[in-house]
Scaffold this active site. Structure first.
Site, PDB file in Angstrom:
ATOM      1  N   ASP A  67     -28.177  60.777 128.054  1.00 54.59           N
ATOM      2  CA  ASP A  67     -28.284  60.112 129.335  1.00 54.59           C
ATOM      3  C   ASP A  67     -29.725  59.601 129.493  1.00 54.59           C
ATOM      4  O   ASP A  67     -30.222  58.877 128.633  1.00 54.59           O
ATOM      5  CB  ASP A  67     -27.851  61.091 130.447  1.00 54.59           C
ATOM      6  CG  ASP A  67     -27.817  60.509 131.829  1.00 54.59           C
ATOM      7  OD1 ASP A  67     -26.852  59.803 132.163  1.00 54.59           O
ATOM      8  OD2 ASP A  67     -28.774  60.766 132.597  1.00 54.59           O
ATOM      9  N   HIS A 115     -18.818  61.881 129.978  1.00 51.73           N
ATOM     10  CA  HIS A 115     -20.253  61.599 129.987  1.00 51.73           C
ATOM     11  C   HIS A 115     -21.116  62.761 129.519  1.00 51.73           C
ATOM     12  O   HIS A 115     -22.197  62.546 128.974  1.00 51.73           O
ATOM     13  CB  HIS A 115     -20.680  61.195 131.401  1.00 51.73           C
ATOM     14  CG  HIS A 115     -22.123  60.845 131.509  1.00 51.73           C
ATOM     15  ND1 HIS A 115     -22.691  59.778 130.846  1.00 51.73           N
ATOM     16  CD2 HIS A 115     -23.141  61.447 132.193  1.00 51.73           C
ATOM     17  CE1 HIS A 115     -23.984  59.713 131.118  1.00 51.73           C
ATOM     18  NE2 HIS A 115     -24.285  60.712 131.924  1.00 51.73           N
TER      19      HIS A 115
END
Length: 317
Positions: free
Chosen positions: A98, A296
């Site tokens: 991320d 994610h």
């Protein structure tokens, strides 16, 4: 696993570490911290590496500068090289997820002499655009895009800190598979009540990779709030200005990219194009690994697959 703090660029930064051998520095995203790498720290140590998970500035046990401008990409890159200096290491392999991937790609671009190799999780390398990133995001998602909400100091800080257990329960579950891609897209924008968390339904149960203990740990680590991490977003357009000297500069170290095929990042502007053309800007890209049915939170959702890929790549350097 052991914990300590080191002095870096006038701050005390927290490290969680395990093992001995070549250094692997693990860089978390938002809202995450060293605990996001709990499965990788022990696995990398067992494979013969010195694994170090850094709490980046403003997050969890690391210090928090008060000025928003103190969270630019130049500061974050400087913290990585400063940690290497504090550990007495000339180079390290970087693994970022991320926001941590965003930082890792920039370290590899700006200071390739300090990088043995790089693994990006979720966020691919994205060459510097022709316009500030928030301009692009607003064109694609509209004014209700969650990053626009993050830019204004105060509201997002207060909402996320109001009930930290609920915040992590909704955000970690919301980034995991189990709902249609169209719903993932809707979670990119604000709810009708003007909140971020209102766009995430309360889960009936946690996914099998996430426990109530994990939620407790994350909530405790963020006892001092989320402002430090939110300040990373508040520098996005400033980062675009500060990195003009690296426009179209390649990432030279050997690299690997890993993404879940249900990751919401794949819905971002030109994300698939960035992945398919990544080798143009990352000439030593070894491979792109897509993990089926993973969202994610890549290394938390699929630790075995990620750990195997990491060890194979790191041993090849």
């Amino acid at each position: 696993m052991t914990h300590r703090s080191v002095a870096v660029n006038g701050l005390r930064l927290h490290l969680a570490e395990a093992g001995d051998g070549p250094l692997v520095l693990l860089l978390h995203g938002f809202p995450e911290c060293w605990y996001s790498w709990r499965h990788q720290l022990t696995a990398l140590a067992a494979a013969g590496f010195h694994a170090v998970a850094l709490d980046q500035r403003g997050v969890a046990r690391s210090e928090r500068p008060t000025q928003v401008e103190a969270y630019s990409i130049l500061h974050l890159v400087g913290d990585v090289t400063g940690v290497l200096d504090a550990l007495g290491e000339e180079r390290a392999a970087l693994v970022g997820h991320d926001w941590g991937a965003y930082v890792a790609w920039h370290v590899a671009k700006m200071r390739p002499d300090r990088v043995r190799g790089i693994v990006g999780l979720s966020v691919p390398h994205q060459p510097r655009g022709i316009e500030p990133p928030m301009t692009t995001f607003r064109k694609h998602f509209g004014d209700g895009f969650y990053m626009s909400y993050f830019l204004q100091p105060g509201p997002a800080d207060e909402e996320l800190a109001r009930d930290r257990h609920r915040t992590f329960r909704l955000l970690l579950r919301g980034g995991s598979p189990g709902k249609p891609r169209a719903a993932h897209r809707s979670a990119q924008v604000m709810a009708q009540d003007g909140t971020l968390l209102g766009s995430y339904p309360e889960p009936s149960a946690l996914p099998n990779w996430l426990t109530s203990h994990d939620i407790d740990v994350f909530a405790a680590e963020f006892a001092d709030g989320f402002t430090g991490g939110l300040n990373w977003y508040r520098n996005l357009d400033r980062n675009w200005e500060l990195t003009s000297a690296w426009h179209n500069a390649p990432v030279q170290p050997s690299a690997l990219y890993i993404v879940g095929d249900q990751d919401r990042i794949l819905l971002w502007p030109d994300a698939e194009e960035h992945i398919t053309t990544m080798r143009e800007h990352v000439p030593n890209l070894r491979d792109v690994i897509r993990i089926p049915d993973v969202g994610h939170w890549t290394q938390q959702e699929a630790p075995h697959v990620v750990n195997t890929a990491l060890v194979d790549f790191l041993r090849s350097l």
